[in-house]
Design a protein around this motif. Structure first.
Motif, PDB file in Angstrom:
ATOM      1  N   PHE A  53       9.560   4.379 -12.410  1.00 46.41           N
ATOM      2  CA  PHE A  53       8.817   3.958 -11.433  1.00 46.41           C
ATOM      3  C   PHE A  53       9.310   4.250  -9.466  1.00 46.41           C
ATOM      4  O   PHE A  53       8.673   3.907  -8.853  1.00 46.41           O
ATOM      5  CB  PHE A  53       8.841   1.736 -10.901  1.00 46.41           C
ATOM      6  N   CYS A  54      10.666   3.834  -9.700  1.00 47.98           N
ATOM      7  CA  CYS A  54      10.996   3.994  -8.677  1.00 47.98           C
ATOM      8  C   CYS A  54      10.797   5.828  -8.187  1.00 47.98           C
ATOM      9  O   CYS A  54      11.019   5.197  -6.889  1.00 47.98           O
ATOM     10  CB  CYS A  54      12.862   4.242  -8.941  1.00 47.98           C
ATOM     11  N   THR A  55      10.373   6.726  -9.147  1.00 48.13           N
ATOM     12  CA  THR A  55      10.073   8.033  -8.731  1.00 48.13           C
ATOM     13  C   THR A  55       9.285   7.903  -8.264  1.00 48.13           C
ATOM     14  O   THR A  55       8.142   8.683  -7.289  1.00 48.13           O
ATOM     15  CB  THR A  55      10.205   8.683 -10.179  1.00 48.13           C
ATOM     16  N   VAL A  56       8.436   7.321  -8.651  1.00 44.48           N
ATOM     17  CA  VAL A  56       6.602   6.858  -7.980  1.00 44.48           C
ATOM     18  C   VAL A  56       6.712   6.172  -7.136  1.00 44.48           C
ATOM     19  O   VAL A  56       6.136   7.161  -6.318  1.00 44.48           O
ATOM     20  CB  VAL A  56       6.029   6.440  -9.159  1.00 44.48           C
ATOM     21  N   ALA A  58       9.572   6.767  -4.633  1.00 43.53           N
ATOM     22  CA  ALA A  58       8.984   7.601  -3.969  1.00 43.53           C
ATOM     23  C   ALA A  58       9.011   8.903  -3.849  1.00 43.53           C
ATOM     24  O   ALA A  58       8.591   9.847  -2.084  1.00 43.53           O
ATOM     25  CB  ALA A  58      10.526   8.276  -4.759  1.00 43.53           C
ATOM     26  N   PHE A  59       7.363   9.392  -4.345  1.00 41.33           N
ATOM     27  CA  PHE A  59       6.822   9.905  -4.035  1.00 41.33           C
ATOM     28  C   PHE A  59       5.669   9.283  -3.452  1.00 41.33           C
ATOM     29  O   PHE A  59       4.584  10.286  -2.330  1.00 41.33           O
ATOM     30  CB  PHE A  59       5.487  10.293  -5.648  1.00 41.33           C
ATOM     31  N   ILE A  60       5.297   8.249  -3.228  1.00 40.19           N
ATOM     32  CA  ILE A  60       4.057   7.613  -2.357  1.00 40.19           C
ATOM     33  C   ILE A  60       5.067   7.850  -0.542  1.00 40.19           C
ATOM     34  O   ILE A  60       3.730   8.056  -0.337  1.00 40.19           O
ATOM     35  CB  ILE A  60       4.341   6.350  -2.992  1.00 40.19           C
ATOM     36  N   VAL A  61       6.126   7.544  -0.717  1.00 43.95           N
ATOM     37  CA  VAL A  61       6.514   7.361   0.331  1.00 43.95           C
ATOM     38  C   VAL A  61       6.750   8.972   1.207  1.00 43.95           C
ATOM     39  O   VAL A  61       6.432   9.566   1.678  1.00 43.95           O
ATOM     40  CB  VAL A  61       8.073   6.468   0.575  1.00 43.95           C
ATOM     41  N   GLU A  62       6.904   9.821   0.455  1.00 47.32           N
ATOM     42  CA  GLU A  62       6.730  11.300   0.175  1.00 47.32           C
ATOM     43  C   GLU A  62       5.709  12.089   0.937  1.00 47.32           C
ATOM     44  O   GLU A  62       5.646  12.506   1.666  1.00 47.32           O
ATOM     45  CB  GLU A  62       7.918  11.794  -0.589  1.00 47.32           C
ATOM     46  N   HIS A  63       4.305  11.820  -0.052  1.00 45.53           N
ATOM     47  CA  HIS A  63       3.515  11.744   0.558  1.00 45.53           C
ATOM     48  C   HIS A  63       2.504  10.372   0.792  1.00 45.53           C
ATOM     49  O   HIS A  63       0.770  10.580   0.565  1.00 45.53           O
ATOM     50  CB  HIS A  63       2.452  12.525  -0.904  1.00 45.53           C
ATOM     51  N   ARG A  64       2.776   9.969   1.555  1.00 54.36           N
ATOM     52  CA  ARG A  64       1.780   8.865   2.370  1.00 54.36           C
ATOM     53  C   ARG A  64       0.459   9.326   3.447  1.00 54.36           C
ATOM     54  O   ARG A  64      -0.076   8.236   3.570  1.00 54.36           O
ATOM     55  CB  ARG A  64       3.172   7.712   2.879  1.00 54.36           C
ATOM     56  N   SER A  65       0.955  10.443   3.768  1.00 51.62           N
ATOM     57  CA  SER A  65      -0.452  10.680   4.270  1.00 51.62           C
ATOM     58  C   SER A  65      -1.136  11.256   3.754  1.00 51.62           C
ATOM     59  O   SER A  65      -2.741  11.325   4.320  1.00 51.62           O
ATOM     60  CB  SER A  65      -0.266  11.917   5.349  1.00 51.62           C
ATOM     61  N   ASP A  66      -1.530  11.262   2.704  1.00 50.05           N
ATOM     62  CA  ASP A  66      -2.556  12.061   1.525  1.00 50.05           C
ATOM     63  C   ASP A  66      -2.421  10.726   0.327  1.00 50.05           C
ATOM     64  O   ASP A  66      -2.028  10.392  -0.408  1.00 50.05           O
ATOM     65  CB  ASP A  66      -1.879  13.226   0.397  1.00 50.05           C
ATOM     66  N   ILE A  67      -3.775  10.182   0.699  1.00 47.91           N
ATOM     67  CA  ILE A  67      -4.370   8.888   0.596  1.00 47.91           C
ATOM     68  C   ILE A  67      -4.840   9.192  -0.996  1.00 47.91           C
ATOM     69  O   ILE A  67      -4.633   8.294  -2.294  1.00 47.91           O
ATOM     70  CB  ILE A  67      -5.437   8.347   1.196  1.00 47.91           C
ATOM     71  N   VAL A 170       5.471  12.344  -9.775  1.00 51.53           N
ATOM     72  CA  VAL A 170       6.361  12.031  -9.091  1.00 51.53           C
ATOM     73  C   VAL A 170       7.760  12.629  -8.256  1.00 51.53           C
ATOM     74  O   VAL A 170       7.425  13.991  -8.378  1.00 51.53           O
ATOM     75  CB  VAL A 170       7.850  11.745 -10.797  1.00 51.53           C
ATOM     76  N   SER A 171       8.131  12.261  -7.909  1.00 49.19           N
ATOM     77  CA  SER A 171       9.418  12.623  -6.699  1.00 49.19           C
ATOM     78  C   SER A 171      11.144  12.803  -7.694  1.00 49.19           C
ATOM     79  O   SER A 171      11.370  11.457  -7.574  1.00 49.19           O
ATOM     80  CB  SER A 171       9.703  12.726  -5.619  1.00 49.19           C
ATOM     81  N   LEU A 172      10.999  13.737  -8.461  1.00 40.39           N
ATOM     82  CA  LEU A 172      12.679  13.086 -10.072  1.00 40.39           C
ATOM     83  C   LEU A 172      13.583  14.250  -9.030  1.00 40.39           C
ATOM     84  O   LEU A 172      13.125  15.194  -8.161  1.00 40.39           O
ATOM     85  CB  LEU A 172      11.837  14.053 -10.891  1.00 40.39           C
ATOM     86  N   PRO A 173      14.709  13.527  -9.339  1.00 44.83           N
ATOM     87  CA  PRO A 173      16.129  13.852  -8.958  1.00 44.83           C
ATOM     88  C   PRO A 173      17.034  15.186  -9.683  1.00 44.83           C
ATOM     89  O   PRO A 173      17.825  15.718  -9.608  1.00 44.83           O
ATOM     90  CB  PRO A 173      16.620  12.534  -8.656  1.00 44.83           C
ATOM     91  N   TYR A 174      16.066  15.692 -10.814  1.00 45.58           N
ATOM     92  CA  TYR A 174      15.990  17.179 -11.525  1.00 45.58           C
ATOM     93  C   TYR A 174      15.177  18.031 -11.176  1.00 45.58           C
ATOM     94  O   TYR A 174      13.664  17.706 -10.928  1.00 45.58           O
ATOM     95  CB  TYR A 174      16.238  16.718 -12.725  1.00 45.58           C
ATOM     96  N   ASP A 175      15.449  19.376 -11.821  1.00 45.66           N
ATOM     97  CA  ASP A 175      14.489  20.305 -11.552  1.00 45.66           C
ATOM     98  C   ASP A 175      13.821  20.406 -13.176  1.00 45.66           C
ATOM     99  O   ASP A 175      14.141  20.882 -13.743  1.00 45.66           O
ATOM    100  CB  ASP A 175      14.971  21.384 -11.268  1.00 45.66           C
ATOM    101  N   VAL A 176      12.499  20.037 -12.594  1.00 45.96           N
ATOM    102  CA  VAL A 176      11.924  20.392 -14.097  1.00 45.96           C
ATOM    103  C   VAL A 176      11.295  21.567 -14.714  1.00 45.96           C
ATOM    104  O   VAL A 176      10.448  21.840 -15.672  1.00 45.96           O
ATOM    105  CB  VAL A 176      11.038  19.464 -15.033  1.00 45.96           C
TER     106      VAL A 176
END
Length: 389
Positions: A53-56, A58-67, A170-176
């Motif tokens: 949920f936290c990563t989601v 973070a993703f929303i904040v990072e891509h807030r311009s893309d509805i 999601v914006s993950l703190p590790y490299d998948v």
């Protein structure tokens, strides 16, 4: 196959199975009567879901311009917070709910064949719907994980390149992009999706189980009323006593599920809006298998709480009508009529299941659809504005 189906449709099987996967038991066998028999499993699932949920977020904040992308991430985030809140409320009220289950079942233990058939009919119907709902939730979780993994493996064997795919925004703190990290992330996702499937199925179908149980209680009272031949006060006393007890059960059920229903109503508008946006604003890499299953789950959630409350209200009204029609008012004395006036007035009072500021029922369903449509229009307007800019 028939034996397996009979087991799946047995009393509380779906609820006990799904709660059991999260470390809970509706019929505790230990001396302490603990519902949460395995806190370790439950905590792992809650922590994993909270992390995602936290990563989601973070993703929303990072891509807030893309509805479009944000609406898809919002759909996942709202469902996760809904599962966490509903399970937290359930664990807090678990003792009360387990006691209520025993009170619902108790009158049918030593009843005649007619009353037991009423119970088995309603229970079997409820368990069939619960099993179908469980299959929907399971299909949602499996498609959410299986489709991206299948696409990743297909791309690797076709082109020799490892390009991980995921249904989560999601914006993950590790490299998948590393294979072993991707495998570990898939294992983490298994905990999250299991928690979604089991928590959603368990809590929602338990609400439905109570609805069908109360329906059987009202129809049992109707059968008892039809058997009475002499409508004197002493013979009617057990009917009124059982009716008062049933009204107490309905009140306890309303109080026990009020918080869960409130969370459901608050979040379902945003959740349904996000689902609609995925259809009217499609984009690349859309997991349509997951979206189809998830749409059915969200719609069924609305029906469980909305039409469930309508069912209890309808059964209460039907009993009140039958009570009025069965009593021979023309042959009763004036004193007997006055004595029966108070219970008759109480029986005519409308039975309402609420969620604090909301009254569960069909009008609420209409309001939810209208609100979700308004949110969708707003997001569509914001999307058009960003595209022009």
């Amino acid at each position: 196959m028939s034996k397996l189906l009979a087991v799946c449709l047995s009393n509380l099987w779906t609820q006990r199975f799904t709660f059991g996967r999260m470390g809970l038991e509706l019929r505790p066998r230990n001396r302490m009567g603990r519902i949460l028999y395995s806190p370790f499993i439950y905590i792992i699932m809650v922590v994993a879901t909270s992390f995602e949920f936290c990563t989601v977020c973070a993703f929303i904040v990072e891509h807030r311009s893309d509805i479009v992308i944000c609406s898809e991430a919002l759909m996942h985030g709202v469902q996760m917070i809904s599962s966490i809140l509903k399970m937290t409320i359930f664990v807090y009220k678990s003792q009360e709910l387990v006691q209520l289950i025993e009170l619902i079942e108790q009158p049918f233990v030593k009843e005649t064949e007619v009353e037991q058939n009423l119970w088995h009919l309603q229970n079997r119907r409820g368990q069939l719907l619960a099993f179908i709902y469980f299959m929907m939730c399971a299909g949602t979780s499996v498609s959410f994980l299986l489709m991206p993994v299948t696409m990743t493996m297909w791309h690797y064997y076709s082109h020799g390149l490892f390009e991980p795919s995921s249904s989560f925004r999601v914006s993950l703190p590790y490299d998948v992009s590393q294979p072993y990290i991707y495998v570990l992330d898939c294992f983490l996702m298994m905990f999250v999706l299991t928690f979604f499937c089991c928590s959603t199925t368990a809590v929602d179908t338990l609400y439905g189980w109570f609805v069908f149980g109360l329906t059987a209680h009202y129809r049992r009272l109707g059968v008892h009323l039809e058997r009475i031949e002499d409508f004197r006060g002493e013979l009617l006393k057990p009917i009124f006593h059982e009716h008062a007890h049933l009204l107490g059960l309905v009140q306890r059920f309303d109080v026990a599920f009020r918080d869960i229903a409130f969370v459901e109503v608050l979040l379902i508008c945003v959740l349904y809006c996000s689902v609609i946006c995925q259809y009217i604003m499609p984009h690349v890499n859309q997991n349509f298998a997951f979206l189809g299953f998830f749409s059915m789950v969200v719609t069924t959630q609305l029906c469980i709480y909305g039409f469930g409350a309508e069912q209890v209200r309808h059964e209460a009204d039907q009993f009140a009508l039958k009570l009025y029609q069965q009593l021979p008012w023309h042959s009763l004395k004036a004193k007997e009529r006055r004595l029966l006036l108070l219970p008759m007035q109480r029986a005519q009072k409308e039975t309402i299941l609420g969620a604090y500021f909301f009254l569960l029922g069909r009008p609420l369903l209409v309001w939810i659809f209208r609100t979700a449509g308004s949110f969708t229009t707003l997001l569509n307007a914001l999307r058009a504005q960003y595209e022009k800019a």
